[in-house]
Write a protein that holds these residues in place. Structure first.
Motif, PDB file in Angstrom:
ATOM      1  N   ALA A 127      40.391 -21.962  -7.807  1.00 52.82           N
ATOM      2  CA  ALA A 127      39.294 -21.446  -8.585  1.00 52.82           C
ATOM      3  C   ALA A 127      39.973 -20.643  -9.941  1.00 52.82           C
ATOM      4  CB  ALA A 127      38.224 -20.536  -7.998  1.00 52.82           C
ATOM      5  N   ARG A 176      32.419 -16.269 -14.663  1.00 50.92           N
ATOM      6  CA  ARG A 176      32.755 -18.055 -14.295  1.00 50.92           C
ATOM      7  C   ARG A 176      33.647 -17.888 -13.108  1.00 50.92           C
ATOM      8  NH1 ARG A 176      36.677 -21.364 -14.784  1.00 50.92           N
ATOM      9  NH2 ARG A 176      37.542 -20.365 -16.386  1.00 50.92           N
ATOM     10  N   HIS A 206      32.412 -16.208  -9.991  1.00 49.97           N
ATOM     11  CA  HIS A 206      31.414 -17.304  -9.152  1.00 49.97           C
ATOM     12  C   HIS A 206      32.135 -18.366  -8.301  1.00 49.97           C
ATOM     13  CE1 HIS A 206      27.717 -19.595  -8.387  1.00 49.97           C
ATOM     14  NE2 HIS A 206      28.252 -20.576  -8.858  1.00 49.97           N
ATOM     15  N   ALA A 207      33.145 -18.970  -9.280  1.00 49.67           N
ATOM     16  CA  ALA A 207      33.948 -20.099  -8.712  1.00 49.67           C
ATOM     17  C   ALA A 207      34.751 -19.584  -7.433  1.00 49.67           C
ATOM     18  CB  ALA A 207      34.955 -20.760  -9.823  1.00 49.67           C
ATOM     19  N   THR A 208      35.289 -18.522  -7.375  1.00 47.23           N
ATOM     20  CA  THR A 208      35.888 -17.931  -6.198  1.00 47.23           C
ATOM     21  C   THR A 208      35.039 -17.610  -5.211  1.00 47.23           C
ATOM     22  OG1 THR A 208      37.752 -17.006  -7.965  1.00 47.23           O
ATOM     23  CG2 THR A 208      37.312 -15.970  -5.598  1.00 47.23           C
TER      24      THR A 208
END
Length: 402
Positions: free
Chosen positions: A24, A124, A127-129
């Protein structure tokens, strides 16, 4: 790489969670390409700005670049781009001149837009993590539920492949288990309807019931009845908590070492037999409804008997194999591909099947894949521990026979 728990090897010793977080946070575009492109865009915009004169100022348009980079870049990359754009935009504004308030408002707007780009990038990546952690946790849970392969008992050797898909909305409930019991070896392979963590919960309910019933129940239909009860109880609890009810397709087999195998098919894909240079589907003529749907059928589940000669390989799988698609949308032709490998051993067969599936689908999987390749146990080799009480039972029988 071997097929036993394919996704456990994630880069240089990283755990599933660490690998997901690293992915991520990893840059999607290299620094050289990013900043080289930035320099080119800046040069083009500045030249066009000089050519257009005072009538049309184009340099202020560069403030959108940090926002664009925040979509795919790292925080460091976005900060670097934002710093560069602030220097260029502010310098250009000071050179072109203007009133104090015009210059001040332009500088404030440029700085604010750059900070917003950096903030958007940080959100971003955060959130991806979080999503990566959720996916890795789901897959780790699947791996903990399912035992490592191969598994060896007095009757069979079960090699296998388990490759979970690591997308939170697609993670499935493929299950398998091999249990050594007083009545022989019991094997199950199944697929829970639906996706997500709820599907894993239903699969765990089936596996827990199977591990208990496989040792307790003398008949294979008794084992399946216990699985049906477990799915019904799980669905009742799910209904109370607002989850949808689920069914489970399953193939349950019993091996007692006499060259034949018992089978109860609960709506699952029929297995394939590879023996004497031939690979062919195993005809199961008494397929019943999936687990969790017994009340919809008036027919009781029954056992079928299948021949299982020495040297034969019985291949069981979930629909992640048969429903794999190529770029044109065609399904994987399992039977024709197995015809190429009828004489391979279980390990070599699974390796060949995995490589062919990856090549056929271009590495794009839409579902979990679980495959078991079972052969009768050779005379030598390690064995599973006996189930609790089995050793005492055999000692008592030996004592009584004196």
């Amino acid at each position: 790489m071997g097929l036993q728990h394919l996704s456990t090897a994630r880069g240089a010793g990283l755990t599933g969670t660490d690998a997901g977080e690293a992915s991520a946070r990893a840059p999607r575009v290299g620094n050289g390409a990013l900043f080289g492109g930035l320099a080119l865009v800046t040069a083009v915009i500045v030249l066009l700005d000089l050519w257009s004169g005072d009538e049309l100022r184009l340099v202020p348009l560069l403030v959108v670049v940090p926002a664009l980079v925040s979509v795919f870049g790292t925080i460091r990359q976005t900060v670097g781009v934002a710093s560069w754009i602030m220097v260029v935009a502010v310098t250009s504004r000071l050179v072109t001149g203007g009133s104090f308030w015009d210059i001040t408002s332009s500088v404030i707007f440029t700085v604010l837009a750059s900070f917003l780009g950096v903030g958007a990038c940080a959100l971003r990546i955060r959130h991806a993590t979080e999503i990566a952690r959720l996916r890795s946790a789901a897959v780790a849970l699947q791996r903990q539920i399912l035992r490592p392969l191969p598994i060896v008992t007095d009757q069979v050797v079960a090699h296998g492949t388990y490759a979970p898909i690591e997308e939170d909305r697609l993670v499935g409930g493929d299950i398998y288990e091999v249990v050594s019991s007083p009545y022989g070896t019991r094997v199950i392979i199944g697929d829970v309807q639906g996706k997500g963590l709820a599907a894993i919960g239903a699969g765990f309910a089936v596996l827990g019931a199977f591990r208990e019933a496989a040792i307790r129940e003398p008949s294979l239909t008794g084992v399946v009845d216990a699985l049906e009860d477990a799915v019904a109880r799980h669905n009742a609890f799910s209904a109370q908590t607002g989850e949808i009810e689920r069914f489970v397709t399953a193939l349950v087999l019993g091996f007692d070492g006499d060259g034949r195998v018992q089978a109860v098919n609960c709506g699952h894909l029929p297995p394939r037999m590879l023996h004497e240079h031939v690979a062919s589907p195993v005809p199961l003529r008494r397929t019943s409804v999936p687990l969790g749907m017994a009340e919809l059928s008036s027919e009781a589940r029954v056992t079928e008997w299948l021949d299982f000669p020495a040297g034969a390989t019985l291949l069981m799988f979930t629909d992640g194999v048969t429903e794999a698609r190529d770029a044109a949308g065609s399904f994987y032709p399992l039977d024709s591909r197995l015809g190429r490998w009828p004489d391979l051993g279980p390990r070599e067969l699974l390796d060949a099947l995995h490589r062919d599936l990856e090549e056929f689908s271009g590495g794009v999987r839409r579902d979990d894949i679980a495959v078991l390749a079972v052969r009768r146990t050779p005379s030598a080799g390690p064995r599973l521990p006996e189930p609790p009480g089995h050793g005492a039972r055999r000692a008592a029988e030996a004592f009584s026979a004196r």
